[in-house]
Design a protein around this motif. Structure first.
Motif, PDB file in Angstrom:
ATOM      1  N   ALA A   1      -7.055   5.104  -8.881  1.00  0.00           N
ATOM      2  CA  ALA A   1      -5.834   5.340  -8.111  1.00  0.00           C
ATOM      3  C   ALA A   1      -6.070   5.320  -6.610  1.00  0.00           C
ATOM      4  CB  ALA A   1      -5.217   6.681  -8.513  1.00  0.00           C
ATOM      5  N   VAL A   2      -7.307   5.383  -6.162  1.00  0.00           N
ATOM      6  CA  VAL A   2      -7.556   5.378  -4.715  1.00  0.00           C
ATOM      7  C   VAL A   2      -7.634   3.975  -4.144  1.00  0.00           C
ATOM      8  CG1 VAL A   2      -8.775   7.578  -4.899  1.00  0.00           C
ATOM      9  CG2 VAL A   2     -10.084   5.447  -4.919  1.00  0.00           C
ATOM     10  N   ARG A   3      -7.593   2.951  -4.975  1.00  0.00           N
ATOM     11  CA  ARG A   3      -7.688   1.585  -4.479  1.00  0.00           C
ATOM     12  C   ARG A   3      -6.409   1.176  -3.749  1.00  0.00           C
ATOM     13  NH1 ARG A   3      -9.387  -0.929 -10.196  1.00  0.00           N
ATOM     14  NH2 ARG A   3      -7.722   0.530 -10.733  1.00  0.00           N
ATOM     15  N   ASP A   4      -6.532   0.164  -2.900  1.00  0.00           N
ATOM     16  CA  ASP A   4      -5.349  -0.316  -2.193  1.00  0.00           C
ATOM     17  C   ASP A   4      -4.514  -1.189  -3.117  1.00  0.00           C
ATOM     18  OD1 ASP A   4      -6.572  -2.841  -2.272  1.00  0.00           O
ATOM     19  OD2 ASP A   4      -7.237  -2.750  -0.188  1.00  0.00           O
ATOM     20  N   ALA A   5      -3.353  -1.594  -2.633  1.00  0.00           N
ATOM     21  CA  ALA A   5      -2.404  -2.319  -3.476  1.00  0.00           C
ATOM     22  C   ALA A   5      -2.990  -3.633  -3.983  1.00  0.00           C
ATOM     23  CB  ALA A   5      -1.116  -2.572  -2.701  1.00  0.00           C
ATOM     24  N   ALA A   6      -3.678  -4.366  -3.121  1.00  0.00           N
ATOM     25  CA  ALA A   6      -4.238  -5.656  -3.530  1.00  0.00           C
ATOM     26  C   ALA A   6      -5.239  -5.483  -4.666  1.00  0.00           C
ATOM     27  CB  ALA A   6      -4.886  -6.345  -2.334  1.00  0.00           C
ATOM     28  N   ALA A   7      -6.102  -4.476  -4.548  1.00  0.00           N
ATOM     29  CA  ALA A   7      -7.099  -4.236  -5.591  1.00  0.00           C
ATOM     30  C   ALA A   7      -6.443  -3.794  -6.892  1.00  0.00           C
ATOM     31  CB  ALA A   7      -8.109  -3.195  -5.117  1.00  0.00           C
ATOM     32  N   LEU A   8      -5.425  -2.944  -6.794  1.00  0.00           N
ATOM     33  CA  LEU A   8      -4.715  -2.509  -7.994  1.00  0.00           C
ATOM     34  C   LEU A   8      -4.015  -3.666  -8.677  1.00  0.00           C
ATOM     35  CD1 LEU A   8      -3.209   0.918  -6.918  1.00  0.00           C
ATOM     36  CD2 LEU A   8      -4.532   0.514  -8.999  1.00  0.00           C
ATOM     37  N   ARG A   9      -3.337  -4.488  -7.884  1.00  0.00           N
ATOM     38  CA  ARG A   9      -2.642  -5.636  -8.474  1.00  0.00           C
ATOM     39  C   ARG A   9      -3.621  -6.521  -9.238  1.00  0.00           C
ATOM     40  NH1 ARG A   9      -0.052  -5.991  -3.265  1.00  0.00           N
ATOM     41  NH2 ARG A   9      -1.430  -7.758  -2.766  1.00  0.00           N
TER      42      ARG A   9
ATOM     43  N   ALA B   1      -3.314   2.497 -12.687  1.00  0.00           N
ATOM     44  CA  ALA B   1      -4.703   2.644 -13.119  1.00  0.00           C
ATOM     45  C   ALA B   1      -4.776   3.013 -14.597  1.00  0.00           C
ATOM     46  CB  ALA B   1      -5.409   3.696 -12.265  1.00  0.00           C
ATOM     47  N   HIS B   2      -3.821   3.821 -15.053  1.00  0.00           N
ATOM     48  CA  HIS B   2      -3.801   4.171 -16.478  1.00  0.00           C
ATOM     49  C   HIS B   2      -3.445   2.952 -17.326  1.00  0.00           C
ATOM     50  CE1 HIS B   2      -3.326   6.157 -20.223  1.00  0.00           C
ATOM     51  NE2 HIS B   2      -2.012   6.174 -20.208  1.00  0.00           N
ATOM     52  N   ILE B   3      -2.462   2.158 -16.885  1.00  0.00           N
ATOM     53  CA  ILE B   3      -2.125   0.937 -17.627  1.00  0.00           C
ATOM     54  C   ILE B   3      -3.343   0.019 -17.714  1.00  0.00           C
ATOM     55  CG2 ILE B   3      -0.745  -1.176 -17.579  1.00  0.00           C
ATOM     56  CD1 ILE B   3       1.540   0.491 -16.377  1.00  0.00           C
ATOM     57  N   GLU B   4      -4.032  -0.134 -16.588  1.00  0.00           N
ATOM     58  CA  GLU B   4      -5.257  -0.942 -16.581  1.00  0.00           C
ATOM     59  C   GLU B   4      -6.245  -0.418 -17.619  1.00  0.00           C
ATOM     60  OE1 GLU B   4      -9.187  -1.561 -13.743  1.00  0.00           O
ATOM     61  OE2 GLU B   4      -7.483  -0.357 -13.034  1.00  0.00           O
ATOM     62  N   GLY B   5      -6.463   0.896 -17.628  1.00  0.00           N
ATOM     63  CA  GLY B   5      -7.441   1.474 -18.535  1.00  0.00           C
ATOM     64  C   GLY B   5      -7.073   1.351 -19.997  1.00  0.00           C
ATOM     65  N   ILE B   6      -5.817   1.629 -20.329  1.00  0.00           N
ATOM     66  CA  ILE B   6      -5.420   1.572 -21.739  1.00  0.00           C
ATOM     67  C   ILE B   6      -5.329   0.137 -22.234  1.00  0.00           C
ATOM     68  CG2 ILE B   6      -2.918   1.662 -21.334  1.00  0.00           C
ATOM     69  CD1 ILE B   6      -4.846   3.430 -24.168  1.00  0.00           C
ATOM     70  N   ALA B   7      -5.000  -0.799 -21.338  1.00  0.00           N
ATOM     71  CA  ALA B   7      -5.020  -2.211 -21.724  1.00  0.00           C
ATOM     72  C   ALA B   7      -6.421  -2.619 -22.144  1.00  0.00           C
ATOM     73  CB  ALA B   7      -4.529  -3.083 -20.568  1.00  0.00           C
TER      74      ALA B   7
ATOM     75  N   ASP C   1       0.821  -1.199   0.000  1.00  0.00           N
ATOM     76  CA  ASP C   1       0.000   0.000   0.000  1.00  0.00           C
ATOM     77  C   ASP C   1       0.867   1.265   0.000  1.00  0.00           C
ATOM     78  OD1 ASP C   1      -2.433  -1.329  -0.069  1.00  0.00           O
ATOM     79  OD2 ASP C   1      -2.578  -1.457   2.102  1.00  0.00           O
ATOM     80  N   ALA C   2       1.975   1.223   0.744  1.00  0.00           N
ATOM     81  CA  ALA C   2       2.869   2.382   0.757  1.00  0.00           C
ATOM     82  C   ALA C   2       3.499   2.586  -0.612  1.00  0.00           C
ATOM     83  CB  ALA C   2       3.945   2.200   1.818  1.00  0.00           C
ATOM     84  N   ALA C   3       3.845   1.493  -1.274  1.00  0.00           N
ATOM     85  CA  ALA C   3       4.509   1.594  -2.576  1.00  0.00           C
ATOM     86  C   ALA C   3       3.598   2.204  -3.627  1.00  0.00           C
ATOM     87  CB  ALA C   3       4.989   0.224  -3.033  1.00  0.00           C
ATOM     88  N   VAL C   4       2.314   1.873  -3.620  1.00  0.00           N
ATOM     89  CA  VAL C   4       1.434   2.414  -4.657  1.00  0.00           C
ATOM     90  C   VAL C   4       1.126   3.885  -4.417  1.00  0.00           C
ATOM     91  CG1 VAL C   4       0.414   0.166  -5.189  1.00  0.00           C
ATOM     92  CG2 VAL C   4      -0.717   1.669  -3.531  1.00  0.00           C
ATOM     93  N   ARG C   5       1.318   4.368  -3.190  1.00  0.00           N
ATOM     94  CA  ARG C   5       1.118   5.793  -2.919  1.00  0.00           C
ATOM     95  C   ARG C   5       2.368   6.618  -3.222  1.00  0.00           C
ATOM     96  NH1 ARG C   5      -3.187   4.924  -3.922  1.00  0.00           N
ATOM     97  NH2 ARG C   5      -4.391   3.506  -2.629  1.00  0.00           N
ATOM     98  N   ALA C   6       3.493   5.969  -3.461  1.00  0.00           N
ATOM     99  CA  ALA C   6       4.744   6.680  -3.739  1.00  0.00           C
ATOM    100  C   ALA C   6       4.665   7.369  -5.096  1.00  0.00           C
ATOM    101  CB  ALA C   6       5.915   5.712  -3.704  1.00  0.00           C
ATOM    102  N   PRO C   7       5.462   8.422  -5.279  1.00  0.00           N
ATOM    103  CA  PRO C   7       5.438   9.131  -6.570  1.00  0.00           C
ATOM    104  C   PRO C   7       5.930   8.240  -7.715  1.00  0.00           C
ATOM    105  CG  PRO C   7       6.501  10.453  -4.868  1.00  0.00           C
ATOM    106  CD  PRO C   7       6.347   9.081  -4.309  1.00  0.00           C
ATOM    107  N   SER C   8       5.388   8.490  -8.883  1.00  0.00           N
ATOM    108  CA  SER C   8       5.880   7.862 -10.108  1.00  0.00           C
ATOM    109  C   SER C   8       6.835   8.830 -10.794  1.00  0.00           C
ATOM    110  CB  SER C   8       4.707   7.536 -11.035  1.00  0.00           C
ATOM    111  OG  SER C   8       4.201   8.731 -11.628  1.00  0.00           O
ATOM    112  N   ALA C   9       7.260   8.483 -11.998  1.00  0.00           N
ATOM    113  CA  ALA C   9       8.120   9.381 -12.771  1.00  0.00           C
ATOM    114  C   ALA C   9       7.323  10.514 -13.416  1.00  0.00           C
ATOM    115  CB  ALA C   9       8.863   8.592 -13.845  1.00  0.00           C
ATOM    116  N   LEU C  10       6.000  10.446 -13.364  1.00  0.00           N
ATOM    117  CA  LEU C  10       5.160  11.475 -13.985  1.00  0.00           C
ATOM    118  C   LEU C  10       4.738  12.499 -12.937  1.00  0.00           C
ATOM    119  CD1 LEU C  10       2.896   9.290 -16.297  1.00  0.00           C
ATOM    120  CD2 LEU C  10       4.923  10.613 -16.912  1.00  0.00           C
ATOM    121  N   PRO C  11       5.011  13.763 -13.150  1.00  0.00           N
ATOM    122  CA  PRO C  11       4.668  14.791 -12.169  1.00  0.00           C
ATOM    123  C   PRO C  11       3.191  14.751 -11.786  1.00  0.00           C
ATOM    124  CG  PRO C  11       6.050  15.713 -13.895  1.00  0.00           C
ATOM    125  CD  PRO C  11       5.672  14.328 -14.351  1.00  0.00           C
ATOM    126  N   GLY C  12       2.936  14.727 -10.481  1.00  0.00           N
ATOM    127  CA  GLY C  12       1.566  14.748  -9.993  1.00  0.00           C
ATOM    128  C   GLY C  12       0.882  13.401  -9.944  1.00  0.00           C
TER     129      GLY C  12
END
Length: 252
Positions: free
Chosen positions: A101-109, A61-67, A42-53
């Motif tokens: 993006a508000v889901r927890d790590a298990a749900a995102l995975r 969540a974007h990968i999920e959507g575009i897939a 859960d901490a890891a999914v809240r960490a920043p990505s390489a994309l600002p903001g």
């Protein structure tokens, strides 16, 4: 009034990949992403990505959507039907990312795994004669959606900062990016990109314009043109000495 003559885009050692080869490369990329998911907390999914903001959760969540969106293009194309990439266009896409993006790590995975499975099944159903079927995405052919999904998958896997970066991109993808992203080259320069790790050179822009040469490993050239940080510094020169990297235009 006549336009400025333009220099031909010259490339050397650029592989011509078939749709079947791209599909196989996508499957390999999806497997790499699947292998990175189990360690996400859960901490890891809240960490920043390489994309600002954006957090890692936003990127996933974007990968999920575009897939799912590109898989849908394939399914409808096989039925002989046209459908938008996203219902509701970009506003609905953005809303889906924020909600996901508000889901927890298990749900995102689980959501990302399910989307990748859906993608694999949709693209496996496409036969050799189907790649030229029309799609709504950019009013193109089904093969253009396949290439778009490859770009999105590999670039955003790197954006998620899960250990897979642009330096790991397949060289076939890098060649594709350096061609597809040609419209990002400044119009007032003659830009030359030269790889230092293979025989590759591409020229962009107006003939007779001030020349800028950027050299570096192929993956780093592709990362820069894609708006991502190169793994290693690039060497940029104008006549007379070193120079800062030029500003790039918008994505095509």
């Amino acid at each position: 009034m006549t336009s400025e003559p333009t220099a031909p885009e010259e490339a050397t050692s650029e592989p011509a990949l078939s749709a079947e080869e791209v599909r196989a490369a996508i499957e390999a990329g999806q497997e790499r992403l699947r292998a990175l998911l189990p360690g996400l907390s859960d901490a890891a999914v809240r960490a920043p990505s390489a994309l600002p903001g954006w957090s890692r959760a936003h990127v996933l969540a974007h990968i999920e959507g575009i897939a799912g969106a590109t898989a849908r293009q394939a399914r409808y194309a096989l039925r002989g039907e046209l459908v938008e990439l996203y219902d509701g266009g970009r506003p609905e896409r953005a809303a889906g990312i924020e909600a996901g993006a508000v889901r927890d790590a298990a749900a995102l995975r689980e959501a990302v795994r399910a989307a990748l499975d859906e993608s694999s099944a949709a693209w496996a159903a496409v036969g050799p004669a189907d790649w030229s079927r029309p799609v709504r995405y950019r009013n193109g052919e089904l093969r253009t959606v396949l290439w778009a999904w490859w770009r999105e998958l590999e670039i955003h896997t790197a954006d998620a900062l899960l250990g897979q970066g642009p330096q790991d991109w397949p060289h076939g993808l890098c060649h594709h990016l350096l061609s597809h992203l040609a419209p990002r080259a400044p119009k007032d320069l003659h830009l030359v990109l030269e790889a230092t790790d293979e025989a590759f050179r591409r020229e962009y822009g107006a003939a007779g314009a001030p020349e800028v040469t950027v050299r570096g490993p192929l993956t780093d050239l592709a990362a820069w043109l894609a708006g991502r940080a190169p793994h290693r510094p690039l060497d940029c020169r104008r006549p007379g000495g070193t120079a800062p990297l030029p500003e790039l235009l918008d994505w095509p």
